[in-house]
Design an enzyme around this catalytic site. Structure first.
Site, PDB file in Angstrom:
ATOM      1  CB  VAL A  62      -0.896   0.026   1.269  1.00 20.35           C
ATOM      2  CG1 VAL A  62      -1.741   1.279   1.332  1.00 20.35           C
ATOM      3  CG2 VAL A  62      -1.772  -1.209   1.340  1.00 20.35           C
ATOM      4  CB  CYS A  63       2.120   3.794  -1.689  1.00 20.26           C
ATOM      5  SG  CYS A  63       1.474   3.890  -3.368  1.00 20.26           S
ATOM      6  NE  ARG A  64       0.007  10.987  -2.859  1.00 18.68           N
ATOM      7  CZ  ARG A  64      -0.775  11.440  -3.845  1.00 18.68           C
ATOM      8  NH1 ARG A  64      -2.025  11.740  -3.602  1.00 18.68           N
ATOM      9  NH2 ARG A  64      -0.313  11.602  -5.058  1.00 18.68           N
TER      10      ARG A  64
END
Length: 98
Positions: A62-64
């Site tokens: 997961v990231c932005r």
């Protein structure tokens, strides 16, 4: 590269499934909000901390917005890890944060 939607991840969590989520955003980004239970390993540290990951487990990255986690997914996949990129990242996340 395997991908999963934020809604699918939320559904699995709501059903009580234990997920291995790695948030590859920077420490200050994760301090604002993260998926409960996610482990923070900034993208720039993945190469140096991947030995702490278990190749028999599946990880959701997961990231932005999905870009950095996509790069982490491709890298770890090339190293023999079972990884899935969460499409849209935290911008798509509507579930609980911790």
């Amino acid at each position: 590269m395997k991908e999963i939607t934020a809604k699918e991840v939320e559904s699995f969590i709501n059903k009580g499934k234990v997920l291995n989520i790695i948030d590859v955003r920077e420490v200050d980004e994760v301090a604002e909000e993260k998926i409960a239970g996610a482990v923070n390993i900034p993208l720039g540290h993945i190469e140096f901390r991947m030995d702490k990951l278990d190749k028999t487990k599946e990880y959701i990255m997961v990231c932005r917005s999905g870009g950095r986690s996509g790069r982490a997914t491709e890298f770890l996949e090339s190293q023999g890890y079972d990884v899935i990129n969460m499409q849209g990242g935290m911008l798509s996340w509507k579930g609980k944060v911790g």
